[in-house]
Every structure is written in structure tokens, then in C-alpha cells.
Design an enzyme around this catalytic site. Structure first.
Site, PDB file in Angstrom:
ATOM      1  NE  ARG A  26      -2.190  -2.498   2.941  1.00  0.00           N
ATOM      2  CZ  ARG A  26      -2.239  -2.670   4.247  1.00  0.00           C
ATOM      3  NH1 ARG A  26      -2.878  -1.805   4.990  1.00  0.00           N
ATOM      4  NH2 ARG A  26      -1.647  -3.703   4.807  1.00  0.00           N
ATOM      5  CD  GLU A  33      -2.209  -5.086  14.434  1.00  0.00           C
ATOM      6  OE1 GLU A  33      -2.124  -4.497  13.349  1.00  0.00           O
ATOM      7  OE2 GLU A  33      -3.196  -5.012  15.182  1.00  0.00           O
TER       8      GLU A  33
HETATM    9  O1  LIG Z   1       4.136  -1.036  11.753  1.00  0.00           O
HETATM   10  P1  LIG Z   1       4.056  -2.467  11.375  1.00  0.00           P
HETATM   11  O2  LIG Z   1       3.591  -3.358  12.487  1.00  0.00           O
HETATM   12  O3  LIG Z   1       5.308  -2.990  10.746  1.00  0.00           O
HETATM   13  O4  LIG Z   1       2.901  -2.619  10.288  1.00  0.00           O
HETATM   14  C1  LIG Z   1       2.698  -1.707   9.251  1.00  0.00           C
HETATM   15  C2  LIG Z   1       2.838  -2.375   7.916  1.00  0.00           C
HETATM   16  O5  LIG Z   1       1.891  -3.444   7.802  1.00  0.00           O
HETATM   17  C3  LIG Z   1       1.170  -3.279   6.589  1.00  0.00           C
HETATM   18  O6  LIG Z   1       1.798  -3.896   5.536  1.00  0.00           O
HETATM   19  P2  LIG Z   1       1.711  -5.445   5.220  1.00  0.00           P
HETATM   20  O7  LIG Z   1       3.004  -6.084   5.615  1.00  0.00           O
HETATM   21  O8  LIG Z   1       0.456  -6.014   5.794  1.00  0.00           O
HETATM   22  O9  LIG Z   1       1.731  -5.450   3.643  1.00  0.00           O
HETATM   23  P3  LIG Z   1       0.706  -5.078   2.467  1.00  0.00           P
HETATM   24  O10 LIG Z   1       0.717  -3.568   2.331  1.00  0.00           O
HETATM   25  O11 LIG Z   1       1.348  -5.763   1.321  1.00  0.00           O
HETATM   26  O12 LIG Z   1      -0.656  -5.603   2.814  1.00  0.00           O
HETATM   27  C4  LIG Z   1       1.168  -1.782   6.369  1.00  0.00           C
HETATM   28  O13 LIG Z   1       0.900  -1.463   5.021  1.00  0.00           O
HETATM   29  C5  LIG Z   1       2.543  -1.385   6.816  1.00  0.00           C
HETATM   30  O14 LIG Z   1       3.496  -1.525   5.777  1.00  0.00           O
HETATM   31  N1  LIG Z   2      -4.497  -3.077  11.624  1.00  0.00           N
HETATM   32  C1  LIG Z   2      -3.890  -2.860  10.456  1.00  0.00           C
HETATM   33  N2  LIG Z   2      -4.606  -2.445   9.381  1.00  0.00           N
HETATM   34  C2  LIG Z   2      -3.991  -2.227   8.202  1.00  0.00           C
HETATM   35  N3  LIG Z   2      -2.689  -2.399   7.998  1.00  0.00           N
HETATM   36  C3  LIG Z   2      -1.959  -2.808   9.038  1.00  0.00           C
HETATM   37  N4  LIG Z   2      -0.649  -3.059   9.156  1.00  0.00           N
HETATM   38  C4  LIG Z   2      -0.411  -3.458  10.411  1.00  0.00           C
HETATM   39  N5  LIG Z   2      -1.528  -3.467  11.137  1.00  0.00           N
HETATM   40  C5  LIG Z   2      -2.514  -3.062  10.296  1.00  0.00           C
END
Ligand SMILES: O=P(O)(O)OC[C@H]1O[C@H](OP(=O)(O)OP(=O)(O)O)[C@H](O)[C@@H]1O
Ligand SMILES: Nc1ncnc2[nH]cnc12
Length: 177
Positions: free
Chosen positions: A65, A102
């Protein structure tokens, strides 16, 4: 630097999806925001965090994202866009960092030659949760010789304290929940 409060706009366009991708996680779904061009545009402007055109050399976006949000920020600033991807996706030589999420753990990578030493770098992502991804991104930019001039996120999940892992960077969250 003054910014419009984008909280009402973000609240109106980001929806909560309970128990995704696993029970207990409330997932912040930004797809309604991406589908609303005026809201999307306002958020892109907000994510520039007061940096003007020509003041940043590269915008780093975090898969997936952070790509969608970071690329238009880069164009607005006249800066290059650099992707940080999940492990194994980038084709050339990479630098890698592992971290906890998370809801799991992951390794992210950046091309070793993507950031010229001395570059001013703005990092962009959608959600700051535990800060693991953000910390990994800061390390990758610094290992490449770049200077992180800012870290912009659409939304900070304050209860996960990700900000604590980024105390050495200028964090700009458009809204905090
Ligand atoms: O602060 P944190 O605990 O590290 O989490 C935040 C990250 O988690 C999500 O990405 P995700 O790894 O789910 O990837 P995506 O965007 O491909 O769904 C979000 O877009 C951040 O990059
Ligand atoms: N709760 C949440 N929603 C969307 N993106 C995330 N990345 C980590 N935690 C998330």
C-alpha cells in the site's frame, strides 16, 4: 508548518474490517479512499508533509500500500520513487532487513543501488502499527547512505507504539487512532 486536519476525511474513507487477516486484528482498509479521487489527492498532498518540489531526492514506498501512496507523492515532489519489497521480489542485488509485524514477521528488501549516498529520502506508508516495517525501512535507507528527512503515514495506530521505534526520524501521521 500548518496542515489541514485530514482526520474527518480519512475517517470517512478508511473502513475497519474486524478479524482480518486473523482474529483480533482490526484491519484498516484504505481502498474506499483510493476510489475517491478528491480524498486520495488531499491525502497525497498531506503525505508530502510540507516538503516542497526539489527538496527530496527520493520517496521510498513500502509494499504494497505504500507503493500506491508513495508513487504520487514522489511525482508531486519531482523525486524518484524507490520500492521496498517483501523478500525475493526485487531482481537485482538487494539489502535486506527482518522485522516483526502486528500479525506475523517478514523480511523486506531494497535494491542496493537504489539510493545514492547523501540522498534526502522521504519514506511513505499507509499504516504505522508496531513500527517494525518502518524501522526496517529506515535501516535500509541508512545502510545505503541516504538521510531520512521524513516518514509519512496516513494512519498511526497509537496503541501499538510504533512511534517509539522511529524516535530518531521526523514522523508525520495524517491521523492517529
Ligand atoms: O508497523 P508495522 O507493524 O510494521 O505494520 C505496518 C505495515 O503493515 C502493513 O503492511 P503489510 O506487511 O500487511 O503489507 P501489504 O501492504 O502488502 O498488505 C502496512 O501497510 C505497513 O506496511
Ligand atoms: N491493523 C492494520 N490495518 C492495516 N494495515 C496494518 N498493518 C499493520 N496493522 C494493520
Amino acid at each position: 508548518m500548518p496542515h489541514d486536519d485530514l482526520t474527518p476525511l480519512i475517517e470517512a474513507h478508511v473502513r475497519d474490517i474486524p478479524d482480518h487477516p486473523r482474529p483480533g486484528v482490526v484491519f484498516k482498509d484504505i481502498t474506499p479512499l483510493l476510489a475517491a479521487p478528491e480524498a486520495f489527492s488531499a491525502v497525497v498532498e498531506g503525505l508530502t508533509a510540507g516538503h516542497g518540489p526539489g527538496t527530496v531526492d527520493a520517496v521510498v514506498g513500502l509494499e504494497a500500500r505504500g507503493f500506491i501512496l508513495g508513487a504520487p507523492v514522489a511525482l508531486r515532489l519531482g523525486a524518484g520513487f524507490v520500492p521496498i519489497r517483501k523478500a525475493g521480489k526485487l531482481p537485482a542485488r538487494t539489502l535486506g532487513e527482518s522485522y516483526d509485524l502486528e500479525y506475523g514477521s517478514a523480511t523486506v528488501e531494497m535494491h542496493a543501488d537504489a539510493i545514492a549516498p547523501g540522498s534526502r529520502v522521504l519514506i511513505v506508508d499507509d499504516v504505522l502499527a508496531t513500527g517494525g516495517t518502518g524501522r526496517a525501512a529506515v535501516r535500509l535507507v541508512q545502510r545505503a547512505g541516504g538521510t531520512v528527512v521524513g516518514f509519512s503515514v496516513l494512519m498511526e495506530l497509537a496503541f501499538l507504539s510504533g512511534r517509539d521505534k522511529l524516535s530518531d526520524v521526523k514522523l508525520h501521521a495524517l491521523t492517529t487512532v
